[in-house]
Enzyme design. Structure first.
Site, PDB file in Angstrom:
ATOM      1  N   ASP A   1      -2.794  -7.998  -5.342  1.00  0.00           N
ATOM      2  CA  ASP A   1      -3.327  -6.708  -4.626  1.00  0.00           C
ATOM      3  C   ASP A   1      -3.680  -5.576  -5.353  1.00  0.00           C
ATOM      4  OD1 ASP A   1      -3.479  -5.325  -2.201  1.00  0.00           O
ATOM      5  OD2 ASP A   1      -1.490  -4.959  -1.880  1.00  0.00           O
TER       6      ASP A   1
ATOM      7  N   HIS B   1      -8.198  -0.971   0.100  1.00  0.00           N
ATOM      8  CA  HIS B   1      -7.372  -1.888  -0.197  1.00  0.00           C
ATOM      9  C   HIS B   1      -8.179  -3.215  -0.488  1.00  0.00           C
ATOM     10  CE1 HIS B   1      -4.091  -0.050   2.616  1.00  0.00           C
ATOM     11  NE2 HIS B   1      -5.248   0.719   2.803  1.00  0.00           N
TER      12      HIS B   1
ATOM     13  N   ARG C   1       6.683 -11.068   5.203  1.00  0.00           N
ATOM     14  CA  ARG C   1       6.282 -10.877   6.609  1.00  0.00           C
ATOM     15  C   ARG C   1       6.958 -11.767   7.557  1.00  0.00           C
ATOM     16  NH1 ARG C   1      -0.194  -9.464   5.794  1.00  0.00           N
ATOM     17  NH2 ARG C   1       0.428  -8.109   4.450  1.00  0.00           N
TER      18      ARG C   1
ATOM     19  N   LYS D   1     -13.416  -4.054   7.738  1.00  0.00           N
ATOM     20  CA  LYS D   1     -13.069  -4.628   6.532  1.00  0.00           C
ATOM     21  C   LYS D   1     -14.248  -5.867   6.256  1.00  0.00           C
ATOM     22  CE  LYS D   1      -9.706  -7.730   8.517  1.00  0.00           C
ATOM     23  NZ  LYS D   1      -8.307  -8.231   8.423  1.00  0.00           N
TER      24      LYS D   1
ATOM     25  N   GLN E   1       0.495 -11.233  -3.275  1.00  0.00           N
ATOM     26  CA  GLN E   1      -0.891 -11.000  -3.294  1.00  0.00           C
ATOM     27  C   GLN E   1      -1.340 -10.427  -4.576  1.00  0.00           C
ATOM     28  OE1 GLN E   1      -0.465  -7.801  -0.411  1.00  0.00           O
ATOM     29  NE2 GLN E   1      -1.434  -8.802   1.082  1.00  0.00           N
TER      30      GLN E   1
ATOM     31  N   HIS F   1      -4.981  -1.157  -4.902  1.00  0.00           N
ATOM     32  CA  HIS F   1      -5.436   0.083  -4.151  1.00  0.00           C
ATOM     33  C   HIS F   1      -6.425   0.962  -5.147  1.00  0.00           C
ATOM     34  CE1 HIS F   1      -2.468  -1.486  -1.768  1.00  0.00           C
ATOM     35  NE2 HIS F   1      -2.909  -1.393  -0.680  1.00  0.00           N
TER      36      HIS F   1
ATOM     37  N   CYS G   1       0.884  -1.267   0.151  1.00  0.00           N
ATOM     38  CA  CYS G   1       0.083  -0.031   0.011  1.00  0.00           C
ATOM     39  C   CYS G   1       0.813   1.267   0.024  1.00  0.00           C
ATOM     40  CB  CYS G   1      -0.929   0.153   0.866  1.00  0.00           C
ATOM     41  SG  CYS G   1      -0.619  -0.896   2.761  1.00  0.00           S
TER      42      CYS G   1
END
Length: 669
Positions: free
Chosen positions: A405, A537, A385, A491, A403, A407, A356
């Site tokens: 992912d 997100h 992570r 979320k 991911q 945004h 992000c």
RNA sequence: GCUGCUGUAGCUCAGUGGUAGAGCGCACCCUUGGUAAGGGUGAGGCCGGGAGUUCAAUCCUCCCCAGCAGCACCA
């Protein structure tokens, strides 16, 4: 004067019963069969002990073993009490704490006596035997209402400090009850079966031991938990044990090895070595997701793997997330044998744990007009992570993952529509894989940033979006989860249900107003002034690693043709067919089929067995006859019959079957 | 990270205080066999890493690492 109680039954009849009578009395009055079968009672809708007297007129429904859910819940709770008594009988000085029913059984958390450590699996057979003895004794389970003082005193007198602590903290005004079986008792809300003998001594099994924190908090003492599985009869138990075996066969770690998809090893624990076969699945998913995101107005970017710690400070990750981050000194390491590897005042960088902040930096390049919003930036983002070691689990929980992912930067007014559109996109993806799922809204946690008004609005936006998408209903498993949101935003979560009923959280979307603020992202509004965009997100697969793990287990390794690493194997019966097999292989590959040829000097039985176990979807068997006729004998995984067809027909069939579902939909349109 | 258990051949697993075994897989030979294991021969192991006890440790003890089942945390 004794007034009679009016007890209404589900069939509409009303029976008059004397004061102090119990559901068991009603059952007995109706008939001896029911008296024997009745396990508990639903009194005015509340599940109760069958021996607990009515407190007034009531509606009564008797619960028997036919009411499977209730009966199992009761039995499992009883098993937990029997387990606790058994453990205390065998290991005096053990303290009891909590022991609830679970989805397939029960557990009980104990504090073992100081002179012995946690329980081990070696203790289980003896405990099981003692449990059977307690069940055979058929001791009544009796409910008693106690005062708080009585409870605390009793637990203190019996060295039960955990229970005493709990009793002291229970909320005021609650009726406090204990359940007694003979001399043994536990504070418990109930209800329970009438006696230990109602349990089937052959319908439970203690399965494992583990640690568990007192009251679920890792700051507290580690207790010793004993798990069991418990059922109403032996048949149910055996069915359950069989299901467990089937689940073990689907384990993606086992199948990953057998199918040569990937491996893990100590030197990179928590990170995956993808083998050629496994990476074919990945590439198939990635292509698929690119098409979906391109089609939904996302633009793909790629951002740095490592950024300066100062950037992570600005985004807040350095403060809130550092314990999960891999940091890297921003200097040349000491190359001498002596001295520290890194100097004390080294500058630090960090591998990205999330995409992000980098996406905000891309958004911030140049000046953005409201006319350009929403801007949807996607990335197949590889994140690291530093997860707690005990959390690592095959592909499901790793330290390096990628991911799907993205945004979405949008105006306040666009949030609901963007979330709604995402709900639809996620739906189409999960349906393409044949998953059913539940949408859950994780609400504000206790520790959070922002005012209650902000949270009210943020939560309501997500509700509105799901409602607009027509998904706020049981069909989509709609549920709200209090306290489960992220510290900066509520979320939405997508929980998939796999082929054997387990659930996996994969997709998510959350509205974020904190990060745009922290990193000073803005756009120019209609009024010519700067405004803050909202940042959504979102991910659908979640991570490729986990999603592939779920797919392997869901399909038990038998992936749909479009994802299968090897879609077809041409297997020869005699070496005279080798040339023909090689020609067939070339044609299959030219048609885009992921095919291999098996020309080995082995019998066809052997080849069939091996490729079937390897979960190859289609086996094209060729012998002399096929070579002469230009045909193949197709054996499809899971079918016993073979179909002889021309090679061209087989290729056409495979091409159609191997079309990804999103492209099939395009064909239909 | 916490509790418990485990770590022996590529895989699945036996085993013993005197430096190792099976099945599968792999290599080679024989076999050309029509839809779930044809036969033979052979190669392959620092018994997770380090320290200790012992004449001697893969085996016993301690520490570390990793894995497994949970807990806590989470995509």
């Amino acid at each position: 004067m004794t007034e009679l109680l009016k007890i209404s039954l589900p069939d509409g009849s009303v029976r008059e019963m004397p004061q102090g009578s119990t559901p068991a009395d009603v059952a007995a009055q109706i008939g001896p069969g029911l008296a024997k079968a009745a396990l508990a009672a639903r009194v005015d809708g509340e599940l109760r002990d069958i021996t607990r007297p009515f407190e007034g007129d009531a509606e009564l429904a008797l619960v028997t073993s036919k009411d499977v859910d209730e009966a199992l819940e009761l039995a499992r709770h009883d098993y937990a009490h029997v387990l606790a008594e058994a453990v205390q009988n065998l290991f005096p000085g053990t303290q009891i704490t909590f022991g609830p029913a679970t989805d397939d059984g029960f557990y009980y958390d104990f504090a073992p006596p100081a002179d012995r450590g946690a329980f081990t699996e070696e203790d289980l057979p003896a405990i099981e035997q003692e449990m059977r003895r307690i069940i055979a004794a058929d001791t009544p389970l009796e409910r008693e209402v106690w005062t708080r003082q009585q409870l605390i005193q009793w637990f203190k007198d019996h060295g039960e400090s955990f229970k005493a602590e709990w009793a002291a903290e229970l909320p005021e005004g609650e009726e406090l009850t204990i359940y007694r079986q003979g001399d043994w008792l536990d504070m418990c809300r109930g209800p329970h079966l009438a006696s230990t003998g109602k349990l089937d001594p052959q319908a439970f099994k203690l399965t494992r031991v583990s640690g568990a924190y007192w009251r679920g908090d890792q700051k507290n003492a580690m207790l010793s938990r004993i798990y069991g599985t418990g059922w109403l009869n032996k048949k149910q138990l055996n069915e359950h044990l069989h299901r467990m075996e089937e689940a073990a066969k689907r384990d993606h770690r086992k199948l990953g090895r057998e199918m040569d998809l990937f491996h893990l090893q100590e030197e990179a624990h928590g990170s995956v070595f993808w083998h050629p076969q496994g990476y074919k699945i990945w590439r198939g998913l990635e292509s698929y997701m690119r098409r979906k995101m391109d089609g939904a107005g996302y633009r793909e970017i790629k951002t740095p793997q490592v950024m300066d710690a100062r950037q992570w400070e600005r985004s807040g990750h350095w403060g809130k997330y550092r314990e999960n981050m891999f940091v890297i000194p921003d200097e040349v390491p000491n190359t001498e044998d002596e001295g520290e590897l890194v100097s004390k005042d080294a500058d630090w960088m960090a591998l990205k744990p999330m995409n992000c902040p980098a996406h905000v930096l891309v958004f911030k390049q140049g000046i953005t007009s409201y006319r350009e919003l929403p801007i949807r930036l996607g990335e197949m983002g590889c994140c690291h992570r530093n997860e707690p070691h005990g959390a690592l689990h095959g592909l499901m929980r790793v330290r390096q993952f990628t991911q799907d992912d993205a945004h979405i930067f949008c105006t306040e007014a666009q949030v609901v529509e963007e979330v709604r559109a995402f709900c639809k996109l996620a739906d189409s993806v999960y349906k393409d894989f044949g998953f059913t799922y539940a949408i859950k809204l994780a609400l504000r946690p206790e520790q959070r940033l922002g005012s209650d008004a902000d949270w009210d609005r943020a939560e309501q936006e997500l509700r509105d979006a799901v409602r607009d998408a027509g998904m706020m209903n049981d069909e989509y498993g709609w549920e709200e989860l209090p306290g489960e949101g992220a510290f900066y935003a509520p979320k939405l979560e997508w929980h998939l249900t796999d082929a054997i009923g387990r659930t996996w959280q994969v997709g998510t979307i959350q509205g974020d107003r904190v990060l745009p603020e922290r990193l000073d992202a803005s756009y120019i509004g209609e009024d010519g002034e700067k405004h803050r965009p909202v940042m959504l997100h979102r991910a659908i697969f979640g991570s490729y690693e986990r999603f592939i793990g779920i797919l392997i287990e869901h399909f038990a390794g038998k992936l749909p043709l479009w994802l299968a690493p090897t879609q077809a194997v041409v297997a020869t019966i005699v070496s005279d067919a080798d040339d023909y097999a090689n020609d067939a292989l070339a044609k299959l590959r030219a048609a885009g089929i992921r095919a291999e040829a098996d020309l080995r000097n082995e019998k066809i039985n052997y080849k069939v067995r091996e490729h079937s176990l390897a979960k190859v979807p289609h086996l094209l068997v060729v012998g002399k006859r096929e070579a002469e006729e230009g045909t193949v004998a197709v054996r499809t995984l899971g079918e016993k019959e073979q179909r002889v067809m021309s090679l061209d027909e087989a290729i056409a069939m495979l091409r159609e079957g191997a079309t990804p579902p999103d492209l099939l939909a395009d064909l239909r349109d």
